[in-house]
Design an enzyme around this catalytic site. Sequence first.
Site, short mmCIF file in Angstrom:
data_model
loop_
_atom_site.label_atom_id
_atom_site.label_comp_id
_atom_site.label_asym_id
_atom_site.label_seq_id
_atom_site.Cartn_x
_atom_site.Cartn_y
_atom_site.Cartn_z
N ASP A 216 8.81 -6.07 5.82
CA ASP A 216 7.80 -5.31 5.08
C ASP A 216 6.45 -6.02 5.13
O ASP A 216 6.37 -7.25 5.01
CB ASP A 216 8.21 -5.13 3.62
CG ASP A 216 9.52 -4.36 3.49
OD1 ASP A 216 9.90 -3.70 4.47
OD2 ASP A 216 10.15 -4.44 2.42
N LYS B 198 1.19 -4.78 -10.44
CA LYS B 198 1.71 -4.56 -9.09
C LYS B 198 1.49 -3.13 -8.62
O LYS B 198 0.98 -2.90 -7.52
CB LYS B 198 3.20 -4.90 -9.04
CG LYS B 198 3.80 -4.66 -7.65
CD LYS B 198 5.28 -5.02 -7.59
CE LYS B 198 5.83 -4.74 -6.20
NZ LYS B 198 7.26 -5.08 -6.08
N ASP C 283 5.10 1.22 6.33
CA ASP C 283 4.78 -0.18 6.63
C ASP C 283 5.99 -1.09 6.47
O ASP C 283 5.85 -2.29 6.30
CB ASP C 283 3.64 -0.67 5.73
CG ASP C 283 3.98 -0.58 4.25
OD1 ASP C 283 5.02 0.00 3.91
OD2 ASP C 283 3.19 -1.09 3.42
#
Length: 1283
Positions: free
Chosen positions: A869, A938, A1135
Amino acid sequence: MSLQLAALQRHFIRTYTRTNNHSLCAHVTSTPCRVSPFSTAARPLRVPTSAVAVAEDIPPVYAATENLASHQPATHKPVEHHHSHGHNHNINQYNPKLSSIRPIFLPNPSSPAYKIASRVLPSIIAEQFAILHACIKVGNMNRAERIFKELWKTKTEEMRLFADVNLYNAFLDGLITAKPLSKIPELKNWFDTMKERHNIQPDANTYAILVKGYMSVHTTKAILQSMQQEQKFTMQEMINSSYLAESDINMLRALVNEDMMTKDHDVKKMLMELDDAAKDILGLVEQEKAKEVAAELVPEAKATSAVGVKFLRDQLDMLKVSKHGGLVDRYELQLRLEERAYEVALERLTYEREATIARGDKLGSVNFSPLKRIMWAWHEKFVPLIEEELRRCDKGMMEGDRRVYGPFLRLLPPEKLSVITILEIIRLHGTSGISDGMKTTRALIDVGKAVEAEYNAEELKKRTSHRAQQRTIHRMHVHGKLFDMTVRWQQTMIAEGRASADEKIPTNGFDWAPIWPSSIRVGSILTSLLIESAKIPVPSSDPATGEKITEEIPAFFHTYQYVYGKRLGIIKCSSFLTELLAREPVRDTLHPRLLPMLVHPRPWLTWNSGGFLATRSICMRIKDSPEQLAYLRMASEQDRLASVLTGLDVLGSTKWSVNKNIFNVVLKAWNSGEAIADIPPEAGEVKPLPDKPENFDTDPKVKARWVHAVKEIQNAAKNSHSLRCDVNYKVETARAFLDQPMFFPHNMDFRGRAYPIPPHLNHLGNDLCRGLLQFEITKPLGERGLRWMKIHIANLYGFDKGSFLEREQFATENMENIHDSVDNPLGGKRWWLGAEDPWQCLATCFEISAAYRSGKPEEYESRLPVHQDGTCNGLQHYAALGGDLAGAQAVNLAPSDRPADVYTGVADRVSKLIEQDAEIGVHEAKLLLGKVGRKIVKQTVMTNVYGVTFIGAKTQIENRLKERDDIPPDQNYRLSLYLAKQVFASLGEMFHGARQIQDWLNDSAKRIAKSVPAETLEASTENNGEAVSTTSQSSSKTKTFSARNPTANQMTSVIWTTPLGLPIVQPYRRVKKRQVSTILQTVFIENPDASCPVDAQKQSTAFPPNFIHSLDATHMLMSAVACQQHGLTFASVHDSYWTHACDVDTMNQILRDQFIELHSQPIIENLRNEFIERYAGYKIPVSNAIGDKASTAGSAAKAKQVGFAPEGIAEGDEDKVSLDTLMGPAEGVLSDEEDEDVVKAPPKKRLSKSRIEYTWEDLEFLPLPPKGEFDIRQVKDSHYFFH
């Protein structure tokens, strides 16, 4: 190899020899051009606004070479493969220094030349074309002739532009098959009209139709001689026509044999060529038939005791044995699954009903469930209503809508129309936020589109020669030959209907198959008839006697409902039907077109040929953007999409299977009814609603709290049911493929991001979906693979911030928990349930445990995907673009001993700001002191790179604050506002270069969206009789187009070209709707003919995240092709990139290399140059204070500050501000107020209207911000770049 392919290859070699060193790409509009994904010096090409431009001065890509048979460009060297696993297929590599991809230009939509250049079919013509096509196919040639003549009479200019040889071929073929009597005598007259009056030249299909129509020795010879002399078509090209069935070819051979003794040498030679061509195509057909007998065994799936075996498994069982007694191969099986889906559904219902009656079971059985009994009853009542409607259409009652939908209803049998409608309506239950029904518009559209798709599949079945050709192409794809770009080019020309690179691409390919603008009317009549016929039996009692009886009530009813303040038409299901669907989820609605495939997907050779075998689809998901479709089509015709389409093929070529270990645990958890991981609990008794308080009617606050509590309970019940149904779809799909390998065909969104087409079970799904999937191909772990498997389980558990060594140690220390999770997943310690991704963690437990228990873990054959990742991938791209050293270090672009955590970095900066504010007495800072960690920031940091708004960020942070016990709940709102500001401020400090680039992108998009072409401005000035520069003094209330009021003519979308050559058009326009009256209700759909101005606000705020998405997609596709080249199995979730554990090191190196290659290009410089070229001559409105040289808007002198950190937001105004964050909203969800500021500027003194002058200035772009000192080559040594 077919003669057509062989002839094409011979032509290709001759072309090499003939052109010598001349370019094969001299004319882009007719010749494919193989080019590099990157450009460093090439200037974009301007296209005249009056027509589509022809590219000039394109450097040669293919040069003559001595080894012509290899078909390798002279400048390209074969790729070396460094990995021993897998098949190493050659993918031609392009040297970026040799050539470049040129952007495509079309006129602005406000220009009259746009419709000519883009070939956008006006809706009235599109609707008439669809009706014409339907009339032809059902044999109603009298009406077809009337429509055709009327179109040429009243829409002459449009017909000259859009009526091509494909339309005429369909019309001529209809004359032969007309009912009740053919119109063959009129064939010659229409043929002459086509050539002489309408100046349309026949193609090989035209002559095939003439031959089929006349089918006599003398006439056939004359037609073929004319074809060879006038048009130079070969017999092979003619005989390959999709208009010739196998019986036609056999009859033609019989005629040839009758006259084979002729003494005319030329005629005899011609007939012999025809006979050879016929034998060749018939040989292909026989080969396809033979494959039904000699094929591989389709494995049996394990039986299930669940009520109602699902749709796909029934089809697999029913179709696996052919009529020859042999076994159907997977390709044929997939084809039949797609083609015969609805027939099989009907056959199932019929068979099960008859079997039930034969057993004397009047009330039903396990095999004929209550839902199926009801569906059969609907079908029996529905079919007669469809037949009655058809009789009304046939008896001349073609008034109103019947004139539109009548021909389409005749295209499929009533029985199939019934099954399609029933399955589609039930499938839509609970969609679009309607828990016990569906939106009417969605239902009408989906039913109509399903009928259209089924008809197209039926037509595809009839194309015998085309099917053989597609089988050949598919076989080449399976063996990797299409990843050789030269071979791919050859097959692309075949797919486009070109015999050579010199032949112009037909407008619509082989067949004329217009889309159905009237499909919503077809859906309306069918849905209304179903509502009329569908009843459901419910227990009741006689009010007079009290005797128990069964009463039939409507299963569906049409009503209206307010959803988010808008009045919407709703088709509601009765409560009894909703309860039935909750007890027995509808497995029967899983159409194969929504499921994974049994074989490799059809390769994407052009923009509209790929994916499922029997379904027409396009490579991009486009909604309400004809401009994007025009650019995509043109890019495909100019062969600019090869790299992008190859990447989609790589993704679709990955072979998957269901992880049986995980499936068994999932099934056990599902049947237990317990809430485990992503599986919601089984629906039980609904939580009782609270009693109304005594002061309900007198205290508004108490009333509001009670209403809110009731809604929460009701929404929780609805959400639980919806989640349960969603999981059931996934489980049932996995069960279907339990013993079957599967493939996921991919397409992309308008930004180039790839997505699997099957929606229910794929690797882009949630943790449950990903845990259920594994690669079909196995590879030995090896020492490095075992290491990566340990790191993988640590990542999945949430321990992903430590070094690789620490993560390995985490797995080693938890080996006992890993074995326990495998031995007793639901009854043991349940250690795996503590993971961030529990189902994937459990799958990895099974893999690690099996490897160690095998005794030789390095030799264990593993099929589990291991993920790598990116670290906030959008920020990685921004840091690379801006050269941010601090930002690059924060997102692991720079080498380090440990992985950097951008979320922790932002949290630390926010904490420092809070400490500073607390010292000066800020109330919010005092409450938050020492309480802000990475978890709180986050989600906001992760999503702001892709466009979360300020209010969205506030909501995200507020949700995290609610999870804490040490923060007063009544303070969450104010604290979340405060924290959102601090997060944005911290990001602005860390990514200074990224902020400058984001500001430049936003400003450029704002200028573009507000601009108009000079010619549009001139035309409007002439029409309005007003000066280009005017003052604001006006007494007229009617707003005319001017510098002061330019909105109506601001038609300019932000358009750019990705490094791989994909043209991207932002779709944000103020879409105009047109009203369509249907039997059920009036619906509003997009009006494709309306000239819709852009939404300037959405264009500007959405551009930065969309641009980053396009770079992200480019890197992924480049990596996919490179991984395939090195023999790696590859999959991606945006991604996050997946491969076998033993190949992770190789993939990591590829990811870094491709990222460096991408960002070594002057991406932003190329973008600015393209903008300057694309929008040359455009004007932008500005307002100037008289006597003041500084303009207040639009000038290149000053950019509006749009930032990471909000400034100047007044207390209490936060909810009124729609604030760009780091990247702006990705999907343009802001207000429709075009000129609403993203960040409110400090109030200025209002100038008097009499002192403001409005004028036009040339569109200019700001200089690019300076780039930082980060060297992109450092990524090469960053081992935590992806981890």
